[in-house]
Design an enzyme around this catalytic site. Structure first.
Site, mmCIF file in Angstrom:
data_model
loop_
_atom_site.group_PDB
_atom_site.id
_atom_site.type_symbol
_atom_site.label_atom_id
_atom_site.label_comp_id
_atom_site.label_asym_id
_atom_site.label_seq_id
_atom_site.Cartn_x
_atom_site.Cartn_y
_atom_site.Cartn_z
ATOM 1 N N ARG A 63 43.698 22.305 25.981
ATOM 2 C CA ARG A 63 44.751 21.518 25.090
ATOM 3 C C ARG A 63 46.209 21.807 25.017
ATOM 4 N NH1 ARG A 63 45.986 22.326 18.855
ATOM 5 N NH2 ARG A 63 46.598 20.083 18.428
ATOM 6 N N HIS A 192 37.903 16.189 23.442
ATOM 7 C CA HIS A 192 37.492 16.607 22.126
ATOM 8 C C HIS A 192 36.023 17.013 21.851
ATOM 9 C CE1 HIS A 192 41.335 14.885 19.864
ATOM 10 N NE2 HIS A 192 41.648 16.161 20.635
HETATM 11 C C1 HEM Z 1 45.066 11.224 22.210
HETATM 12 C C2 HEM Z 1 45.654 12.074 21.314
HETATM 13 C C3 HEM Z 1 45.174 13.433 20.924
HETATM 14 C C4 HEM Z 1 45.380 13.870 19.464
HETATM 15 C C5 HEM Z 1 46.067 12.964 18.325
HETATM 16 C C6 HEM Z 1 44.931 15.283 19.554
HETATM 17 C C7 HEM Z 1 44.977 15.999 18.264
HETATM 18 C C8 HEM Z 1 44.187 17.231 18.020
HETATM 19 C C9 HEM Z 1 44.202 17.881 16.883
HETATM 20 C C10 HEM Z 1 44.857 17.462 15.693
HETATM 21 C C11 HEM Z 1 43.204 18.894 17.120
HETATM 22 C C12 HEM Z 1 43.032 20.231 16.203
HETATM 23 C C13 HEM Z 1 44.322 21.038 16.321
HETATM 24 C C14 HEM Z 1 43.944 21.865 14.784
HETATM 25 O O1 HEM Z 1 43.431 21.660 13.957
HETATM 26 O O2 HEM Z 1 44.800 22.985 14.979
HETATM 27 C C15 HEM Z 1 42.987 18.883 18.540
HETATM 28 C C16 HEM Z 1 42.260 19.638 19.041
HETATM 29 C C17 HEM Z 1 41.903 19.732 20.437
HETATM 30 N N1 HEM Z 1 42.508 18.807 21.497
HETATM 31 FE FE1 HEM Z 1 43.361 17.089 20.975
HETATM 32 N N2 HEM Z 1 44.495 15.490 20.636
HETATM 33 C C18 HEM Z 1 44.632 14.456 21.569
HETATM 34 C C19 HEM Z 1 44.524 14.436 22.966
HETATM 35 C C20 HEM Z 1 43.964 15.523 23.577
HETATM 36 C C21 HEM Z 1 43.820 15.515 24.878
HETATM 37 C C22 HEM Z 1 44.438 14.547 25.939
HETATM 38 C C23 HEM Z 1 43.134 16.978 25.217
HETATM 39 C C24 HEM Z 1 43.085 17.421 26.553
HETATM 40 C C25 HEM Z 1 42.835 16.918 27.672
HETATM 41 C C26 HEM Z 1 42.890 17.300 23.920
HETATM 42 C C27 HEM Z 1 42.310 18.568 23.997
HETATM 43 C C28 HEM Z 1 41.941 19.113 22.745
HETATM 44 C C29 HEM Z 1 40.985 20.267 22.470
HETATM 45 C C30 HEM Z 1 40.308 20.831 23.574
HETATM 46 C C31 HEM Z 1 40.951 20.685 21.151
HETATM 47 C C32 HEM Z 1 40.415 21.915 20.508
HETATM 48 C C33 HEM Z 1 41.150 22.971 20.515
HETATM 49 C C34 HEM Z 1 40.648 24.545 20.291
HETATM 50 O O3 HEM Z 1 39.320 24.396 19.835
HETATM 51 O O4 HEM Z 1 41.158 25.231 19.913
HETATM 52 N N3 HEM Z 1 43.286 16.696 22.924
HETATM 53 N N4 HEM Z 1 43.565 17.895 19.130
HETATM 54 C C1 LIG Z 2 50.428 24.821 17.343
HETATM 55 O O1 LIG Z 2 50.868 24.771 18.614
HETATM 56 C C2 LIG Z 2 50.883 23.635 19.276
HETATM 57 C C3 LIG Z 2 51.218 23.822 20.711
HETATM 58 O O2 LIG Z 2 52.726 24.514 20.631
HETATM 59 C C4 LIG Z 2 51.600 22.563 18.581
HETATM 60 O O3 LIG Z 2 51.527 21.347 19.266
HETATM 61 C C5 LIG Z 2 50.921 22.455 17.372
HETATM 62 O O4 LIG Z 2 51.448 21.546 16.455
HETATM 63 C C6 LIG Z 2 50.862 23.676 16.520
HETATM 64 N N1 LIG Z 2 49.871 23.314 15.230
HETATM 65 C C7 LIG Z 2 50.139 23.826 13.967
HETATM 66 C C8 LIG Z 2 49.228 23.517 13.054
HETATM 67 O O5 LIG Z 2 51.391 24.525 13.692
#
Ligand code: HEM
Ligand SMILES: *[C@@H]1O[C@H](CO)[C@@H](O)[C@H](O)[C@H]1NC(C)=O
Ligand SMILES: *[C@@H]1O[C@H](CO)[C@@H](O)[C@H](O)[C@H]1NC(C)=O
Ligand SMILES: *[C@@H]1O[C@H](CO)[C@@H](O)[C@H](O)[C@H]1NC(C)=O
Ligand SMILES: *[C@@H]1O[C@H](CO)[C@@H](O)[C@H](O)[C@H]1NC(C)=O
Ligand SMILES: *[C@@H]1O[C@H](CO)[C@@H](O)[C@H](O)[C@H]1NC(C)=O
Length: 327
Positions: A63, A192
């Site tokens: 991410r 995801h």
């Molecule tokens: C398409 C648009 C995308 C959106 C809107 C998005 C949004 C998010 C959000 C909101 C989270 C949760 C973060 C949190 O609650 O702290 C998340 C987690 C994550 N995203 Fe995305 N994401 C996108 C694309 C991607 C891409 C392109 C990748 C990697 C190639 C990715 C990999 C991940 C991973 C692996 C997590 C889990 C992180 C963890 O377990 O710490 N995402 N994403």
């Molecule tokens: C956490 O850090 C990432 C990477 O800098 C940022 O894109 C994301 O908005 C941050 N999320 C929160 C909940 O502050």
């Protein structure tokens, strides 16, 4: 006849000169083969050693690589500590924070071997790839030679990184701005399949979708009920974490797409993949194909992502510490 030939020659010459002028250093496989031959192995070894005990680290690392590439190109800027108190990477609760310390440790091992040679941007790109591969997920090529940027801008990050509430139009635009298409959007969203989210990233869908205390109708109501009962008990719950691909978050598989197709994608951005004929059909095709096909297609998209606006040659710098620009 002679005239035409001559003007043709001149045209070709001009094309050659233009091409030479625009050529600048490119990423290449094994960029550090001569300057730091052990670098890639040091990174791979460290990742393999640690991922065994902490497989969930693969998620924040991939991410972080994504966030890095979407703001000013893949230049390690995501790793910089902001001088402001509102530093993005310091803002708790932030699941991604787990990865920063890991990258710092890899960097110090690599620095001990070859000081000032290997960029933080490359270390992040390689660590993300190695950690996903170490958990049994896809493997992709990481050409190296990225240089580190010196600017980290919170405002840019906010506007260029896709948000969970973005619709398909906005997502398409943000990806297009990076030279990525709808296919890349579908494949990269497949990341995801691993990882977790805080309730606050999507709880509006459960409790107050349009400001009338309502639920997002595009979210499967049975699933929403489950989330409300067992996970996100109120809209302000900023501590509970939810698996994005429940029951399967440790394996990089196709079940994320299965969730999405059953209207159980956690974010509006996941659900949005069904709101466009192209992306919807890609989701269906991926589900009908093999895991090998998914891995191969994912690899193509993430290799493309890893090249976004990279700094090479004498641009940028090789940071000594990933959290700080060199003084
Ligand atoms: C398409 C648009 C995308 C959106 C809107 C998005 C949004 C998010 C959000 C909101 C989270 C949760 C973060 C949190 O609650 O702290 C998340 C987690 C994550 N995203 Fe995305 N994401 C996108 C694309 C991607 C891409 C392109 C990748 C990697 C190639 C990715 C990999 C991940 C991973 C692996 C997590 C889990 C992180 C963890 O377990 O710490 N995402 N994403
Ligand atoms: C956490 O850090 C990432 C990477 O800098 C940022 O894109 C994301 O908005 C941050 N999320 C929160 C909940 O502050
Ligand atoms: C830089 O940021 C990291 C991660 O947010 C934090 O753990 C570290 O203490 C910060 N370093 C300094 C010197 O502020
Ligand atoms: C989490 O929510 C609580 C209660 O609403 C609030 O006091 C706290 O500041 C929030 N924490 C963060 C990091 O947003
Ligand atoms: C998508 O979101 C943007 C920005 O919020 C909005 O202007 C646009 O009308 C939305 N598009 C669709 C199809 O809902
Ligand atoms: C829902 O959102 C509206 C508009 O933002 C707000 O006035 C209302 O208090 C919210 N309701 C709940 C239950 O959070």
């Amino acid at each position: 006849m002679k005239m035409r030939n001559q003007s043709h020659c001149i045209k070709v010459l001009i094309l050659c000169i233009l091409a030479a002028g625009s050529t600048h250093a490119q990423l290449q496989l094994g960029f550090y083969t001569k300057s730091c031959p052990k670098a890639e192995q040091i990174i791979a070894n460290f990742v393999h050693e640690h991922i065994r005990n902490a497989p969930s680290l693969a998620a924040p690392l991939i991410r972080m690589h994504f966030h890095d590439c979407f703001v000013r190109g893949c230049d390690g800027s995501v790793l910089l500590n902001s001088t402001s108190k509102q530093a993005e990477k310091d803002a708790p609760p932030n699941l991604t924070v787990r990865g920063f310390d890991f990258i710092d440790r890899v960097k110090s091992l690599v620095e001990a071997e070859c000081p000032g040679v290997v960029s933080c941007a490359d270390i992040l790109a390689l660590s993300a790839r190695d950690s996903v591969a170490a958990t049994g997920g896809p493997y992709w090529k990481v050409p190296t030679g990225r240089r580190d940027g010196v600017i980290s801008n919170l405002v840019e990050a906010r506007s260029q990184i896709p948000a969970p509430f973005h619709n398909i139009t906005v997502l398409q635009k943000l990806f297009q701005d990076q030279g990525l298409d709808l296919k890349d959007l579908v494949l990269l969203s497949g990341a995801h399949t691993i990882g977790i989210s805080l309730c606050t990233s999507f709880s509006n869908r459960l409790y107050n979708f349009t400001g009338k205390g309502d639920q997002d109708p595009s979210l499967d109501s049975e699933y929403a009920k489950n989330l409300k009962t067992f996970k996100c008990k109120n809209i302000n719950d900023n501590t509970t974490i939810v698996e994005m691909d429940p029951g399967s978050r440790k394996t990089f598989d196709l079940s994320y797409y299965n969730q999405v197709s059953k209207r159980r994608g956690l974010f509006e951005s996941d659900a949005a993949l069904l709101n466009n004929a192209v992306t919807k059909s890609l989701v269906t095709q991926l589900l009908q194909g093999s895991i090998e096909n998914f891995y191969a297609e994912f690899a193509k998209s993430i290799e493309k992502m890893g090249k976004i606006k990279v700094k090479t040659g004498s641009e940028g710098e090789i940071r000594k510490q990933c959290a700080f620009v060199n003084s």
